[in-house]
Design an enzyme around this catalytic site. Sequence first.
Site, PDB file in Angstrom:
ATOM      1  N   GLU A  96       1.968  -5.237   5.534  1.00  0.00           N
ATOM      2  CA  GLU A  96       0.760  -4.446   5.267  1.00  0.00           C
ATOM      3  C   GLU A  96       0.481  -3.502   6.434  1.00  0.00           C
ATOM      4  O   GLU A  96       0.891  -3.773   7.563  1.00  0.00           O
ATOM      5  CB  GLU A  96      -0.441  -5.402   5.142  1.00  0.00           C
ATOM      6  CG  GLU A  96      -0.968  -5.601   3.743  1.00  0.00           C
ATOM      7  CD  GLU A  96      -1.710  -4.390   3.180  1.00  0.00           C
ATOM      8  OE1 GLU A  96      -1.471  -3.251   3.633  1.00  0.00           O
ATOM      9  OE2 GLU A  96      -2.531  -4.589   2.278  1.00  0.00           O
ATOM     10  N   ASP A  97      -0.269  -2.453   6.151  1.00  0.00           N
ATOM     11  CA  ASP A  97      -0.666  -1.550   7.239  1.00  0.00           C
ATOM     12  C   ASP A  97      -1.856  -2.101   8.019  1.00  0.00           C
ATOM     13  O   ASP A  97      -1.852  -2.152   9.238  1.00  0.00           O
ATOM     14  CB  ASP A  97      -0.981  -0.141   6.694  1.00  0.00           C
ATOM     15  CG  ASP A  97      -1.987  -0.138   5.552  1.00  0.00           C
ATOM     16  OD1 ASP A  97      -2.434  -1.211   5.109  1.00  0.00           O
ATOM     17  OD2 ASP A  97      -2.328   0.971   5.084  1.00  0.00           O
ATOM     18  N   PHE A 121     -12.218   4.075  11.566  1.00  0.00           N
ATOM     19  CA  PHE A 121     -11.301   4.473  10.499  1.00  0.00           C
ATOM     20  C   PHE A 121     -10.102   5.142  11.147  1.00  0.00           C
ATOM     21  O   PHE A 121     -10.213   6.182  11.788  1.00  0.00           O
ATOM     22  CB  PHE A 121     -11.974   5.416   9.501  1.00  0.00           C
ATOM     23  CG  PHE A 121     -11.123   5.623   8.284  1.00  0.00           C
ATOM     24  CD1 PHE A 121     -11.113   4.685   7.263  1.00  0.00           C
ATOM     25  CD2 PHE A 121     -10.298   6.735   8.185  1.00  0.00           C
ATOM     26  CE1 PHE A 121     -10.294   4.852   6.154  1.00  0.00           C
ATOM     27  CE2 PHE A 121      -9.477   6.917   7.074  1.00  0.00           C
ATOM     28  CZ  PHE A 121      -9.481   5.970   6.063  1.00  0.00           C
TER      29      PHE A 121
HETATM   30  P1  5GP Z   1      -9.106  -4.421   2.772  1.00  0.00           P
HETATM   31  O1  5GP Z   1      -8.852  -4.788   1.346  1.00  0.00           O
HETATM   32  O2  5GP Z   1      -8.565  -5.414   3.766  1.00  0.00           O
HETATM   33  O3  5GP Z   1     -10.568  -4.115   3.013  1.00  0.00           O
HETATM   34  O4  5GP Z   1      -8.433  -3.031   3.035  1.00  0.00           O
HETATM   35  C1  5GP Z   1      -7.076  -2.893   3.078  1.00  0.00           C
HETATM   36  C2  5GP Z   1      -6.662  -1.502   2.734  1.00  0.00           C
HETATM   37  O5  5GP Z   1      -7.704  -0.539   2.977  1.00  0.00           O
HETATM   38  C3  5GP Z   1      -5.518  -1.081   3.631  1.00  0.00           C
HETATM   39  O6  5GP Z   1      -4.284  -1.449   3.072  1.00  0.00           O
HETATM   40  C4  5GP Z   1      -5.725   0.423   3.734  1.00  0.00           C
HETATM   41  O7  5GP Z   1      -5.084   1.058   2.664  1.00  0.00           O
HETATM   42  C5  5GP Z   1      -7.215   0.613   3.612  1.00  0.00           C
HETATM   43  N1  5GP Z   1      -7.879   0.734   4.922  1.00  0.00           N
HETATM   44  C6  5GP Z   1      -8.688  -0.155   5.528  1.00  0.00           C
HETATM   45  N2  5GP Z   1      -9.094   0.286   6.722  1.00  0.00           N
HETATM   46  C7  5GP Z   1      -8.512   1.489   6.882  1.00  0.00           C
HETATM   47  C8  5GP Z   1      -8.530   2.454   7.954  1.00  0.00           C
HETATM   48  O8  5GP Z   1      -9.154   2.331   9.012  1.00  0.00           O
HETATM   49  N3  5GP Z   1      -7.777   3.577   7.737  1.00  0.00           N
HETATM   50  C9  5GP Z   1      -7.066   3.800   6.611  1.00  0.00           C
HETATM   51  N4  5GP Z   1      -6.380   4.931   6.533  1.00  0.00           N
HETATM   52  N5  5GP Z   1      -7.028   2.911   5.602  1.00  0.00           N
HETATM   53  C10 5GP Z   1      -7.742   1.772   5.746  1.00  0.00           C
END
Ligand code: 5GP
Length: 176
Positions: free
Chosen positions: A98-99, A151
Amino acid sequence: MESYSPDVLISEEDIALRLEDLGRAITEDYQGQELVVICVLKGAFMFCSDLIKKIELPIKLEFISLSSYGDGTSSSGNVVLDMDISSSIAGKNVLVIEDIVDTGLTIKTLNEMLLVRKPKSLKLASLLFKPSRNEHPAKIDYLGFEIEDKFVIGYGLDYAGRYRELPYVGVLNAGN
Ligand code: 5GP
């Protein structure tokens, strides 16, 4: 042509050094075994591509695509499967790449989707983790960097489809 220069949060050099450690740890943990790597598109494509070069194991690479964010910077609160992997993971060692883990909803949903397919093991590698926003705790077995609640873009991560190509993790500033 439009020019832009986001602020660097994690440099290309620091990412490369961390990937050496993660690759070594993964190689040791799965010694003598085969690994199915699932790259979560689109954000993890660059991390995945660089990380698997540091893993000295036989790897089968799969791609999956999930979306929880629209074009903005906050979660929509539900996760949609856009594209599934193309082969069975039953009885296999699976490593999801995952990123970023933010609220944890995406990885929680993905874990649920994958566990019903009965892998032998299921682990997670994530480039980034934002502890301050985490609502759904998930074990990150191989973590690149913990970051503040900002972000971030670059090194695969986008803002409205842009900035994925940057070789570093950055934050947008007033000039962008
Ligand atoms: P979660 O479901 O854990 O809230 O969010 C995961 C997904 O949200 C990540 O795979 C990514 O695509 C997006 N995301 C969350 N935080 C960031 C951020 O700071 N920057 C970007 N570009 N995407 C984010």
